[in-house]
Design a protein around this motif. Structure first.
Motif, short mmCIF file in Angstrom:
data_model
loop_
_atom_site.label_atom_id
_atom_site.label_comp_id
_atom_site.label_asym_id
_atom_site.label_seq_id
_atom_site.Cartn_x
_atom_site.Cartn_y
_atom_site.Cartn_z
N GLN A 1 -3.90 -1.30 4.98
CA GLN A 1 -2.55 -1.59 5.43
C GLN A 1 -1.82 -0.26 5.70
O GLN A 1 -2.26 0.80 5.27
CB GLN A 1 -1.82 -2.41 4.37
CG GLN A 1 -2.57 -3.69 4.00
CD GLN A 1 -2.80 -4.60 5.19
OE1 GLN A 1 -1.89 -5.26 5.65
NE2 GLN A 1 -4.03 -4.65 5.70
N PRO A 2 -0.70 -0.29 6.42
CA PRO A 2 -0.01 0.97 6.74
C PRO A 2 0.40 1.72 5.48
O PRO A 2 0.95 1.15 4.54
CB PRO A 2 1.21 0.50 7.54
CG PRO A 2 0.80 -0.80 8.12
CD PRO A 2 -0.08 -1.44 7.09
N GLY A 3 0.12 3.02 5.49
CA GLY A 3 0.49 3.89 4.38
C GLY A 3 1.31 5.06 4.89
O GLY A 3 2.28 4.87 5.61
N ASP A 4 0.87 6.29 4.56
CA ASP A 4 1.63 7.46 5.01
C ASP A 4 0.90 8.20 6.11
O ASP A 4 -0.14 7.77 6.60
CB ASP A 4 1.97 8.37 3.82
CG ASP A 4 0.73 9.04 3.21
OD1 ASP A 4 -0.36 8.97 3.81
OD2 ASP A 4 0.87 9.64 2.12
N GLY A 5 1.43 9.35 6.50
CA GLY A 5 0.90 10.10 7.63
C GLY A 5 -0.46 10.71 7.41
O GLY A 5 -1.06 11.23 8.34
#
Length: 883
Positions: free
Chosen positions: A468-472
């Protein structure tokens, strides 16, 4: 006149075992990361165990040059202006790390090309105008700060272990140099915070070791009251308050736990309870009074997901914050153990899994293990300079996880009980005992599925990425896979070089991973995915017939109608179906170490037509065209000294791809697997001693396989077979079907014959031929087990309503998942499970509810009904294995 050495050592021991003040007066020291009990147990380990003596000898050897160099030379070497990030210490010619010597600050040489550079040479890593741009000296300065902090702390440890005051005096000298320099240094704003010696708060956390060193020697007798006041008032206190202690910390970085740890250790050294309250979230800094303050109490609750994943959602930055979190827990436990009245265990001893912080730490360790390969290392997913890491490499996680939370997996790291490190000496159990651990598939709600199966003594693993979307620090790598068999990491994630920006961009793009790139453009970075772009695991099944998972990411690319990957382990073979509909060009990529042979007539081409794919590699490639089935095979060399039997023999990893019209096949030389940052010795820790032969492979280009299609909608269908001498795959045939995009494969391995059916349109159903004279399947996925007699002996059906194989018919009252096996009396027994059978949390499986289903079976003239019930998603007793 000083005491004789023996007398000094005896006095040191007496000071350690006899409380001087404590509880009501001054604090007992040492404390924090090391307390008096730690020192006692360390000395006992050194007395009893060879590995502990080797650790102590290593500490002494590592500090020798620092002990021998004159103090005035140390003053000359210690930078008096701010440096910058250590990545700048990179050869401008070939991007290799320059040879670091803390005692040479004028010229630097490259171990790869042999060139020598002046210290003021501009680094080419970061362009002018960026905050991290600097000279080679700026990079050296950062490494020097790290090295001298390590040395200073280690001197304090050697003093505590041996009682030799010479080490305490040299640690004192270093601390006094920094106490002299710190008031003169500018406080510069970099990366949203003030810094003094390096590039941002991350680099400045070495204050942790300086404070630890001071705590270790403060009661040694080598410091006058004036010197203590100088170190505390001019170095530790202003450094900590100017760099780390905002009025209220609001920064959600992966470094937060390191900052909390540093603040807490400084507080111990200064005997200032406010620092501990600030770090732990107590008193005026409690969540009740400061609900947004990023204390340990806040961060442990908000920075990890329920299944244990750090909010960054990448493995490279899972262990980094977890290391500091566990050390902070150890620090608090040490305080509570040594002075329970001053530091109540309810507030400071967080080890109990019932404590929210302890529970978070335990879940975070098991999240990583749920992804881990069979050797308990992990191919890193997301940013990491290393292609592989482990709980052992990220000391002290392995030691503390075993000691605090009973994580027995770490006992299976090679030589864990004979070759330990500093953290084993400091905090670890004297002996590490191997206890049985489970080997089973795992599904994590934060977005990773690990399929595991043991067959014929071979352990197979396929990791499927749907993070799932996390950090850069995430990559454009969704629906990528990682493969492992015969004790080898095969299809892998390469490391991400931070000191080569062009290669770093490729490493973060989808074509740097084992996924499909559409129209030669990378997927968006994982942190940028939103709404329907976010991939989801649609099916996850683990039964005696198959380990199966399928992930849908249809909208990752705007031009695709379907973008899905279904993976199944059948016996010791892996079937991989990547179904992409939409886009003009679809590139299936697979990166594996070893020498690659492709069973097609290849023609050399001087320049590959998509240059971005081969940045850091070579433009030269080889190409072929085919409509039929074809094979590619990597050969990985043997490593005679490896602790795993499979690595002591050559391994062949074969990929057979089923034919499709207009397939182009390429052999590419892409950027190499990044070796360990600290050299081959560290790499061998990570890989469990794969040895020099494989280490050499890491330094060359990666031989990457690419299959490209521009026409048709046929899925990419690949079968992976890994072996030492003879392949397990004996026969493979694609069977014609009635439905577009459907796949039916006849598979002959070492076990029974299998028929694998994939149908993207379960409602429509699919017809196909076979020995039954005709078959129909209304469902999504099936594995059919055939005996040599032609009898169907087992079935695994996913999302199924009907399967008809000649005179055999299996029909469900409503669509579902069933596993069926033929009994001795000829009838079938059936069991059922949920679409997503279970989720793995903290090493345990949370079972999805699954209602019983009625199954009508017809075999010729006989017809009967089976009630398939399971009472949950678990379909078998997963017996503990020996690891």
């Amino acid at each position: 006149m000083g005491l004789a050495p023996v007398t000094a050592a005896v006095l040191a021991v007496l000071l350690l075992v006899a409380p001087v003040c404590g509880e009501e007066g001054g604090w007992l020291h040492p404390a924090g990361l090391v307390n008096r009990e730690n020192v006692r147990t360390m000395r006992e380990k050194v007395r009893r165990y060879q590995w502990a003596r080797e650790v102590q000898e290593g500490l002494v050897a590592g500090t020798r040059r620092w002990m021998e160099v004159p103090v005035e030379r140390l003053r000359e070497l210690t930078p008096t202006r701010r440096g910058n990030v250590y990545h700048n210490f990179t050869c401008p010619a070939d991007n290799a790390r320059l040879t670091f010597d803390p005692f040479e600050d004028k010229t630097f040489s490259c171990p790869a090309c042999g060139k020598t550079y002046a210290a003021d040479q501009e680094s080419t890593v970061y362009p002018e105008g960026e905050a991290y741009h600097g000279t080679l000296y700026d990079g050296w300065s950062c490494l020097y700060f790290i090295a001298i902090a390590h040395a200073c702390w280690h001197m304090g440890l050697v003093y505590q272990l041996t009682g030799d005051e010479a080490y305490a005096r040299r640690a004192r000298d270093i601390l006094l140099i920094y106490a002299d320099n710190t008031p003169k240094m500018a406080r510069e704003e970099v990366g949203g915070s003030k810094v003094i010696f390096t590039y941002n708060r991350e680099g400045e956390t070495r204050i942790l070791e300086f404070a630890g060193a001071y705590d270790l020697i403060r009661d040694s007798g080598v410091l006058s009251d004036e010197q203590k006041a100088h170190i505390e008032g001019d170095f530790l206190k202003p450094f900590c308050e100017d760099v780390f202690m905002d009025p209220e910390m609001r920064m959600d970085w992966n470094n937060v736990f390191w900052w909390q740890l540093a603040i807490a250790q400084v507080g111990v050294a200064l005997e200032d309870r406010r620092y501990l309250d600030y770090a732990f979230g107590l008193g005026d800094y409690s969540p009740a009074k400061r609900p947004q303050h990023r204390s340990l109490a806040y961060s442990a609750t908000h920075h990890f997901r329920p299944d244990g994943a750090h909010f960054g959602l990448n493995t490279g930055y899972q262990l980094y914050p977890l290391t500091a979190l566990l050390q902070t827990i150890a620090l608090g436990a040490n305080l509570a153990q040594q002075e329970p009245k001053r530091f109540p265990p309810a507030e400071f001893d967080l080890r109990d899994p019932q404590n929210p912080v302890g529970d978070v730490a335990r879940r975070a360790v098991y999240w990583y293990l749920a992804l881990a390969l069979p050797d308990y290392t992990m191919a890193t997913v997301g940013d990491s300079m290393l292609s592989r890491d482990s709980l052992k490499a990220y000391d002290p996680i392995a030691e503390l996880a075993y000691q605090y939370f009973g994580v027995n997996e770490v006992a299976y790291y090679p030589q864990m009980n004979t070759t330990r490190g500093l953290w084993g000496l400091l905090w670890g159990a004297p002996e590490v005992v191997r206890r049985p651990v489970r080997f089973e598939s795992a599904r994590l709600s934060s977005g990773f599925t690990a399929l595991r199966k043991e067959y014929g003594g071979k352990r197979l693993y396929v990791g499927l990425n749907h993070l799932q979307p996390g950090d850069g620090h995430q990559h454009a790598d969704r629906l990528g896979i990682i493969t492992y068999a015969c004790d080898r990491l095969l299809g892998l994630e390469k490391g991400t070089p931070y000191n080569d920006y062009a290669v770093r961009e490729v490493a973060r793009a989808s074509y740097g991973h084992n996924t499909v790139t559409v129209d030669r453009r990378s997927q968006p970075n994982g942190s940028q995915l939103r709404g329907e772009q976010v991939p989801q695991v649609k099916w996850f099944v683990s039964d005696p017939e198959v380990e199966f998972a399928e992930v849908w990411g249809d909208r990752i690319y705007g031009q695709t109608e379907r973008y899905r990957r279904a993976v199944a382990i059948v016996d010791d073979l892996v079937v991989d179906v990547f179904d992409v509909v939409g886009g003009a060009t679809r590139d299936w990529l697979y990166h594996c170490q070893g020498n690659l042979d492709i069973g097609l007539p290849l023609e050399a081409e001087e320049e590959f037509d998509t240059p971005a794919y081969v940045v850091g590699g070579t433009a030269h490639c080889e190409r072929a065209e085919t409509d039929g089935n074809w094979q590619a095979r990597w050969t990985l060399p043997a490593s005679s000294g490896a602790p795993y039997a499979g690595r002591r023999r050559p391994v062949r990893h074969q990929v057979t791809m089923l034919g499709a019209e207009g397939t182009e096949v390429f052999r590419l030389g892409t950027y190499p697997v990044q070796p360990a940052a600290d050299g081959e010795s560290f790499a061998e820790i990570l890989t469990g001693g794969q040895g020099a032969a494989e280490g050499a492979t890491c330094k060359g280009l990666t031989q990457t396989l690419l299959a490209r299609r521009k026409s048709g909608q046929a899925p990419f269908v690949a079968v992976y077979d890994t072996y030492h001498v003879r392949p397990s795959l004996r026969g493979l045939e694609m069977v014609g079907t009635s439905a577009p995009g459907a796949v039916v494969v006849r598979l002959q391995g070492r076990g029974s014959e299998r028929w694998v059916v994939y149908n993207p349109n379960a409602v429509q159903g699919v017809r196909f031929g076979g020995p039954w004279g005709g078959a129909r399947f209304e469902g999504h996925f099936a594995v059919i087990r055939m005996e040599p007699s032609g009898e169907v002996s087992g079935l695994s059906l996913v999302g199924a309503k009907l399967l008809r194989l000649g005179s055999l018919s299996v029909e469900l009252a409503e669509a579902g998942n069933v596993f069926m096996t033929r009994r001795k009396d000829g009838r079938f027994a059936a069991r059922t499970w949920a679409d997503l059978a279970y989720e793995t949390v903290a090493g345990e499986n949370v079972v999805a509810p699954c209602p019983a289903r009625r199954v009508r079976v017809r075999t010729g003239a006989e017809s009967y009904e089976v009630l398939a019930r399971e009472g949950g998603g678990r379909l078998r007793s997963r017996a503990a294995t020996s690891g």
